[in-house]
Design a protein around this motif. Sequence first.
Motif, PDB file in Angstrom:
ATOM      1  N   SER A  74       0.830  -1.210   0.000  1.00 44.53           N
ATOM      2  CA  SER A  74       0.000   0.000   0.000  1.00 44.53           C
ATOM      3  C   SER A  74       0.863   1.258   0.000  1.00 44.53           C
ATOM      4  O   SER A  74       0.537   2.241  -0.680  1.00 44.53           O
ATOM      5  N   VAL A  75       1.987   1.228   0.717  1.00 45.78           N
ATOM      6  CA  VAL A  75       2.896   2.381   0.711  1.00 45.78           C
ATOM      7  C   VAL A  75       3.486   2.582  -0.683  1.00 45.78           C
ATOM      8  O   VAL A  75       3.553   3.703  -1.192  1.00 45.78           O
ATOM      9  N   LEU A  76       3.891   1.481  -1.320  1.00 47.55           N
ATOM     10  CA  LEU A  76       4.465   1.581  -2.668  1.00 47.55           C
ATOM     11  C   LEU A  76       3.435   2.063  -3.693  1.00 47.55           C
ATOM     12  O   LEU A  76       3.751   2.884  -4.566  1.00 47.55           O
ATOM     13  N   ILE A  77       2.201   1.584  -3.582  1.00 46.27           N
ATOM     14  CA  ILE A  77       1.144   2.020  -4.508  1.00 46.27           C
ATOM     15  C   ILE A  77       0.851   3.502  -4.298  1.00 46.27           C
ATOM     16  O   ILE A  77       0.721   4.259  -5.274  1.00 46.27           O
ATOM     17  N   PHE A  78       0.751   3.897  -3.044  1.00 46.86           N
ATOM     18  CA  PHE A  78       0.493   5.318  -2.777  1.00 46.86           C
ATOM     19  C   PHE A  78       1.615   6.187  -3.340  1.00 46.86           C
ATOM     20  O   PHE A  78       1.363   7.224  -3.956  1.00 46.86           O
ATOM     21  N   ARG A  79       2.847   5.747  -3.149  1.00 48.05           N
ATOM     22  CA  ARG A  79       3.998   6.506  -3.661  1.00 48.05           C
ATOM     23  C   ARG A  79       3.939   6.621  -5.186  1.00 48.05           C
ATOM     24  O   ARG A  79       4.164   7.691  -5.756  1.00 48.05           O
TER      25      ARG A  79
END
Length: 166
Positions: free
Chosen positions: A55-60
Amino acid sequence: MNKEILTELAFFGNCVLWGIYLLVFYDVFRIIRRIFPRGAILVGIEDLLYWTVSSVLIFRMMYQQNNGIIRGFAILGMFLGMLLYHNLISDPLVELIAGFLNKIKGGILSVIRLILKPFLFLGRGLGHGFHGVFKLFKKILLNIRKLLKKHNKSSKITLSDKEKGG
């Protein structure tokens, strides 16, 4: 074609690739689980870690490429990438890699067993030897105890014996 449409298509294609990347990343966990089985609690912790990092990578990615705007077609693109990868490549690839690594693991364990075999044999021999010595000491102690009991019974002096001898 219009520049904005090309930009949106490139973003959609990138989202498809991100869907593939996410499942490749998850397949690493699947392969490790097949090589080193673990309990449900650890699997749950791994999944929580996976989804948190994902989720952090997708948000980034969304923030960098689309100014943080979540669009339906971006989610659709990731889902499509996941679906394509899972249905076409994922299961056979996981089986192939996990099988190969399990064979390597089995070979390494066989070599370790072969190296340790003399030590295990020696340890068993010493264990049996110590067991025999322990049994011998136990017999000796039991015999000493019997002798002491017998000696105590025969050497007890009663009052009547004192009076007779004294």
